[in-house]
Design an enzyme around this catalytic site. Structure first.
Site, PDB file in Angstrom:
ATOM      1  N   HIS A  84       0.865  -1.194   0.000  1.00 39.42           N
ATOM      2  CA  HIS A  84       0.000   0.000   0.000  1.00 39.42           C
ATOM      3  C   HIS A  84       0.893   1.232   0.000  1.00 39.42           C
ATOM      4  O   HIS A  84       1.395   1.653   1.036  1.00 39.42           O
ATOM      5  CB  HIS A  84      -0.905  -0.035   1.234  1.00 39.42           C
ATOM      6  CG  HIS A  84      -1.950   1.024   1.270  1.00 39.42           C
ATOM      7  ND1 HIS A  84      -3.123   0.888   1.994  1.00 39.42           N
ATOM      8  CD2 HIS A  84      -2.024   2.250   0.698  1.00 39.42           C
ATOM      9  CE1 HIS A  84      -3.851   1.984   1.861  1.00 39.42           C
ATOM     10  NE2 HIS A  84      -3.188   2.825   1.072  1.00 39.42           N
ATOM     11  N   HIS A  87     -11.753   2.438   4.732  1.00 40.46           N
ATOM     12  CA  HIS A  87     -12.538   3.667   4.553  1.00 40.46           C
ATOM     13  C   HIS A  87     -14.023   3.304   4.643  1.00 40.46           C
ATOM     14  O   HIS A  87     -14.817   3.627   3.774  1.00 40.46           O
ATOM     15  CB  HIS A  87     -12.199   4.333   3.224  1.00 40.46           C
ATOM     16  CG  HIS A  87     -10.847   4.972   3.229  1.00 40.46           C
ATOM     17  ND1 HIS A  87     -10.624   6.238   3.734  1.00 40.46           N
ATOM     18  CD2 HIS A  87      -9.644   4.512   2.807  1.00 40.46           C
ATOM     19  CE1 HIS A  87      -9.334   6.535   3.608  1.00 40.46           C
ATOM     20  NE2 HIS A  87      -8.717   5.506   3.058  1.00 40.46           N
ATOM     21  N   ASN A 147      -7.487   3.224  11.200  1.00 40.16           N
ATOM     22  CA  ASN A 147      -7.658   4.507  10.512  1.00 40.16           C
ATOM     23  C   ASN A 147      -8.783   4.421   9.493  1.00 40.16           C
ATOM     24  O   ASN A 147      -8.912   3.433   8.768  1.00 40.16           O
ATOM     25  CB  ASN A 147      -6.359   4.921   9.817  1.00 40.16           C
ATOM     26  CG  ASN A 147      -5.233   5.162  10.804  1.00 40.16           C
ATOM     27  OD1 ASN A 147      -4.260   4.417  10.865  1.00 40.16           O
ATOM     28  ND2 ASN A 147      -5.358   6.200  11.597  1.00 40.16           N
ATOM     29  N   ASP A 165       1.613   3.527   3.179  1.00 38.47           N
ATOM     30  CA  ASP A 165       0.557   4.434   2.721  1.00 38.47           C
ATOM     31  C   ASP A 165       1.190   5.763   2.309  1.00 38.47           C
ATOM     32  O   ASP A 165       0.605   6.835   2.484  1.00 38.47           O
ATOM     33  CB  ASP A 165      -0.494   4.645   3.812  1.00 38.47           C
ATOM     34  CG  ASP A 165      -1.778   5.317   3.288  1.00 38.47           C
ATOM     35  OD1 ASP A 165      -2.019   5.284   2.058  1.00 38.47           O
ATOM     36  OD2 ASP A 165      -2.527   5.890   4.104  1.00 38.47           O
TER      37      ASP A 165
END
Length: 408
Positions: free
Chosen positions: A84, A216, A240, A295
């Protein structure tokens, strides 16, 4: 990357001159033996170990007339695998030319990531399809390990650094459009699986051998369990951009941690996670189900300033990336050598557990553990040399030095 960390985190071999015995980026016909290091193997740490390299592969025995390199006092680890990553070195994987994308890839290679999956960010579907085509060419050339689509199939309630105007429900037909654009190089798609079409899209991805990642998301515990049962196997940056654990509404985190089919991504940069959250993840998922990721956005390896993440403007201050409008954390400026150093020096993880999260676990997830992810004979000669304080000193990818170690 924090301003006061730039010099410390940059591999020293990338700045200095090569040791005379190692002037050629690719090893000669006689191979190489790295001798005397603390070698991290799947079975544990071997003191005063040795690893032989013959051509592009790790060898079971030292090749005849091989060069011997004394690396006593150092750590020898397998190359890192980042599943990622949105960019680095001032270059974004979501936009730009092939050469610009390679700038980002090379930036992370110099910090130990020898295998990288390029992540996109929410954009118009046609833009994503075009970028997927470009990234797929680089995957076919072996420069990257495939494409990860993070968005647009995510929740507006947990959008993070994604443009809300471009979000959409995960219609399986549109998910299939991105898979087709990636020409067999799609490796993972992050979805808010509670949205209309989410579960059907998970099944579609599973049928095509593409990882369905829950992220998400505003899903409940029960909805997350349903997604896992449908074939979701990854938690996108756990903790997150998802509801936090509640004692009456445990939410997605509890479901993702408890299921042995799920690998959980963690961003170990000291900003995204409290050390206690990291310990919680390792305690419940175990060292075999954690994958450290960056990320990273294009500021990784490039310093503070203004950047774009997809269509959104980002301000990086002291190494922390936040949206200019709204202030949400916008990816990271992390490199995986820093994630390792933090894991073993701050979080006090056993070295072998940290290395598994950086190498073996993501390699297995990609179905490439037969070639990468550990220092075993027959595998690609992807290896990293760290000093006793876990500062990166050397990077080898497929038998070629990316960062030539300075030992003296």
């Amino acid at each position: 990357m924090a301003a006061n960390e730039r010099d410390d985190s940059a591999p020293s071999g990338a700045r200095g001159t090569a040791r005379p015995a190692l002037t050629h980026p690719r090893l000669g016909t006689h191979g190489l033996v790295l001798d005397g290091a603390r070698v991290v193997l799947p079975t544990g740490v071997v003191e005063s170990g040795r690893v032989a390299v013959d051509g592009t592969r790790i060898a079971a025995h030292a090749p005849e007339n091989a060069e011997i390199l004394d690396v006593t006092g150092h750590w020898l680890l397998p190359g890192f695998v980042d599943i990622h990553n949105h960019g680095g070195g001032g270059a974004s994987f979501s936009s730009g030319t092939a050469e610009q994308i390679l700038t980002g890839v090379r930036t992370h290679r110099a910090h130990g990531t020898t295998t990288l999956v390029a992540s996109t960010v929410t954009d118009d579907m046609d833009v994503l399809a075009r970028q997927a085509g470009l990234l797929s060419e680089l995957a076919e050339q072996g420069e990257i390990a495939g494409v990860h689509f993070e968005g647009p199939f995510i929740s507006p309630c947990r959008k993070g650094a994604h443009s809300e105007a471009l979000l959409r429900d995960p219609d399986p037909a549109e998910v299939r459009k991105l898979l087709d654009a990636a020409r067999g190089q799609a490796r993972m798609v992050t979805l808010a699986t509670e949205l209309p079409g989410g579960i059907d899209s998970v099944r579609l991805l599973a049928e095509h051998g593409v990882i369905a990642a829950v992220g998400h998301t505003d899903a409940t515990y029960e909805q997350t369990v349903e997604a896992i049962d449908a074939g979701a196997t990854v938690a996108t940056h756990l903790f997150n951009a998802m509801p936090q654990i509640g004692h009456r509404a445990p939410g997605p985190i509890a479901a993702l941690l408890e299921d042995e089919r799920v690998t959980v991504e963690l961003i170990n940069d000291g900003t995204h996670l409290h050390p206690a959250a990291l310990q919680l993840a390792f305690h419940h998922a175990g060292s075999g189900r954690v994958a450290f990721i960056t990320d990273a956005m294009d500021a990784a390896g490039s310093g503070d300033g203004r950047y774009l993440l997809g269509p959104l403007e980002v301000e990086v201050t002291d190494g922390v990336a936040r949206l200019v409008e709204g202030g949400s954390i916008a990816g990271s400026t992390l490199t995986l050598d820093r994630a390792l150093r933090r894991a073993v020096t701050v979080d006090r993880l056993p070295v072998e557990h940290a290395v598994a999260a950086l190498s073996a676990n993501p390699a297995r997830l990609l179905g490439r553990y037969d070639r990468i992810g550990s220092l075993e004979p027959g595998k690609d000669a992807d290896l990293l040399l760290f000093d006793a304080g876990f500062t990166l000193k050397g990077v080898m990818r497929q038998g070629a030095w990316v960062v030539v170690p300075e030992l003296g």
